[in-house]
Every structure is written in structure tokens, then in C-alpha cells.
Design a protein around this motif. Structure first.
Motif, PDB file in Angstrom:
ATOM      1  N   HIS A   1      10.913  51.667 -10.898  1.00 12.08           N
ATOM      2  CA  HIS A   1       9.558  52.015 -10.437  1.00 12.08           C
ATOM      3  C   HIS A   1       8.681  52.551 -11.574  1.00 12.08           C
TER       4      HIS A   1
ATOM      5  N   LEU B   1       7.695  51.002 -13.896  1.00  9.79           N
ATOM      6  CA  LEU B   1       6.842  49.893 -14.353  1.00  9.79           C
ATOM      7  C   LEU B   1       5.384  50.323 -14.466  1.00  9.79           C
ATOM      8  N   GLY B   2       4.984  51.275 -13.629  1.00  9.00           N
ATOM      9  CA  GLY B   2       3.584  51.713 -13.634  1.00  9.00           C
ATOM     10  C   GLY B   2       3.283  52.759 -14.691  1.00  9.00           C
ATOM     11  N   GLU B   3       4.313  53.191 -15.423  1.00 13.08           N
ATOM     12  CA  GLU B   3       4.120  54.234 -16.448  1.00 13.08           C
ATOM     13  C   GLU B   3       3.878  53.596 -17.819  1.00 13.08           C
TER      14      GLU B   3
ATOM     15  N   GLY C   1       6.160  50.840 -18.916  1.00 17.81           N
ATOM     16  CA  GLY C   1       6.226  49.681 -18.026  1.00 17.81           C
ATOM     17  C   GLY C   1       6.266  48.336 -18.728  1.00 17.81           C
TER      18      GLY C   1
ATOM     19  N   GLU D   1       8.795  45.060 -18.289  1.00 20.17           N
ATOM     20  CA  GLU D   1       8.304  43.732 -17.903  1.00 20.17           C
ATOM     21  C   GLU D   1       8.815  42.665 -18.866  1.00 20.17           C
TER      22      GLU D   1
ATOM     23  N   SER E   1      15.589  51.840  -7.797  1.00 15.76           N
ATOM     24  CA  SER E   1      14.298  52.511  -7.747  1.00 15.76           C
ATOM     25  C   SER E   1      14.331  53.557  -6.638  1.00 15.76           C
TER      26      SER E   1
ATOM     27  N   ASN F   1       5.400  48.796  -2.390  1.00 17.99           N
ATOM     28  CA  ASN F   1       5.192  47.340  -2.509  1.00 17.99           C
ATOM     29  C   ASN F   1       6.466  46.628  -2.943  1.00 17.99           C
TER      30      ASN F   1
ATOM     31  N   LYS G   1      -3.202  57.045 -10.187  1.00 16.02           N
ATOM     32  CA  LYS G   1      -2.703  55.674 -10.020  1.00 16.02           C
ATOM     33  C   LYS G   1      -1.940  55.545  -8.698  1.00 16.02           C
ATOM     34  N   HIS G   2      -1.932  54.353  -8.143  1.00 15.70           N
ATOM     35  CA  HIS G   2      -1.176  54.110  -6.906  1.00 15.70           C
ATOM     36  C   HIS G   2       0.097  53.366  -7.264  1.00 15.70           C
ATOM     37  N   TYR G   3       1.240  53.988  -7.028  1.00 12.11           N
ATOM     38  CA  TYR G   3       2.493  53.296  -7.351  1.00 12.11           C
ATOM     39  C   TYR G   3       2.939  52.514  -6.134  1.00 12.11           C
TER      40      TYR G   3
END
Length: 228
Positions: free
Chosen positions: A149, A151-153, A156, A160, A183, A188, A226-228
Motif C-alpha cells: 500500500h 505505492l502512494g508514498e 511508490g 511500480e 497490504s 481500491n 492524499k487518498h490512499y
């Protein structure tokens, strides 16, 4: 029950007689299929043991040359795994466990002999870039990405790249290279599962935060971000 592993050496590594409900639901997919898996579950619900079940499958199916790479986002988590697995997998199962971080870089022979490589995203990204010339990268059968999770930091993009390159290597060597993402519970999960190449819902397990061994009280406070 742990006897479902049908291998006394693996069963002896656990101090309990039955897997928990989360591990039990995933057991068949982890141990008897080659599907990529995304597991979203609260902290403390036994995700590492779920990863170990998938590792046992590699040890069983390709005992000579199959390698497992475990990617943890921080050196502290790498050390923790190394401490645990040196004791359980190396001493008791005879599998070579190697640490690969900015602080510790073993020589090529040690990596080639290793069955389990525990590393950080940056380090594995650097090593897998020249996968064509490194046989040990091509010998990897399973990559476990812990805390996917993140990935949003800031880190990330490295994760990827690792996943994209893993799929690329798999398609070029025509060997199955399995990815398992661990995770916390995520909103999502379906999007992440599609990106990890998980077909259908067979390999997607996303448990609500309420499914946890130790219950939590939830209070919501709103703040921008941010929205994780």
C-alpha cells in the motif's frame, strides 16, 4: 490444520495446530496454484505466515534452483525477517537466507546459493535492472512485496518499476514468476489487483479492518491529504 501442508518439516515450524481464518481461506490459492495474490488484511492478522505458505510451495516445486525474494520497505523490517527466518528456515529447513540492503551486500556466490533473499525495494530494483546477465534474478520464482500500500508514498515509483519489470521478465523467460502483495486493508483493492495481473477474484483477498485478532475502536477525524 497445519497438517494440510502434508510435509512434516514445514508443519514443525509452527507452534500452533491450526491456521487462522484468513490463512485458511487463502491456503488453497497459496499452496496449490500459481496465481498472483493480493492480500489486504489488518496488522497482526498473520500475513507473513500466508507468505511463508507460498514460499513452501516454491521449495516443494523447485527445490534445487527456485528462489524467493521478500521485499520489505524498511531496513528494520528486513532485519526482523532475517532474524526470524535465519532461525526457522535456515537452521531448521536448511534453506539459505540472505540479507540484501544498502548496509549488507553479500558476494555473488552467496546470492546464487541463497534460497530466500530479503531485501529493500531500491536494492532489488538496482539488481533486477540487469536481469539478462544475472542468472540468479531469472531463477526467482516468487516475489513477495510487503506493505504494498506504500505505492502512494515517496517510494511508490520503485515498487511500480519492480512489478512492471517482474511481469516483463516473466513474459521474456516464459517462466512463471509469481507476485504476492501484502497490504493493510485497502479501499481500491480491485484496481491494485488488476495491475498485479490477478485474473478474476481468485487471488484477491481484502479483509475489512474489523476482521482482526485484536479489535479496534475507530474514530474519524477529517483533514486534507492524499487518498490512499
Amino acid at each position: 490444520p497445519v497438517t494440510a501442508l502434508a510435509e512434516p518439516r514445514y508443519e514443525a515450524l509452527f507452534s500452533f495446530s491450526h491456521f487462522n481464518p484468513i490463512q485458511t481461506q487463502m491456503f488453497h490459492t497459496l499452496y496449490h496454484t500459481d496465481e498472483n495474490v493480493l492480500l489486504g488484511a489488518p496488522t497482526g492478522s498473520g500475513k507473513t505466515i500466508a507468505a511463508e505458505i507460498a514460499m513452501f510451495k516454491v521449495f516443494r516445486d523447485s527445490p534445487m534452483d527456485g528462489k524467493v525474494v521478500y521485499i520489505a520497505p524498511m531496513k528494520a523490517l528486513v532485519r526482523e525477517r532475517i532474524r526470524d527466518w535465519k532461525e526457522r528456515l535456515e537452521k531448521r529447513l536448511g534453506k539459505n537466507v540472505v540479507e540484501l540492503t544498502g548496509d549488507v551486500t553479500p558476494d555473488v556466490r552467496a546470492i546464487q546459493k541463497a534460497h530466500v533473499i530479503v531485501t529493500t525495494p531500491e536494492k532489488w530494483d538496482g539488481i533486477s535492472r540487469s536481469w539478462q546477465t544475472r542468472n540468479y534474478v531469472q531463477a526467482v520464482r516468487l516475489i513477495v512485496i510487503d506493505e504494498i500500500h506504500l505505492l502512494g508514498e515517496d517510494r511508490g515509483p520503485v515498487l511500480e518499476v519492480i512489478v512492471s519489470r517482474t511481469n516483463f521478465i516473466s513474459s521474456h523467460t516464459s517462466r512463471k514468476l509469481r507476485i504476492i502483495g501484502l497490504s493493510t486493508a485497502i479501499a481500491n483493492a480491485k484496481d491494485l489487483a488488476d495491475w498485479l495481473g490477478i485474473k478474476g477474484t481468485g487471488g484477491l483477498f481484502n479483509f475489512r479492518p474489523s476482521v482482526r485478532p485484536v479489535p479496534l475502536e475507530v474514530h474519524i477525524s477529517g483533514h486534507p491529504g492524499k487518498h490512499y
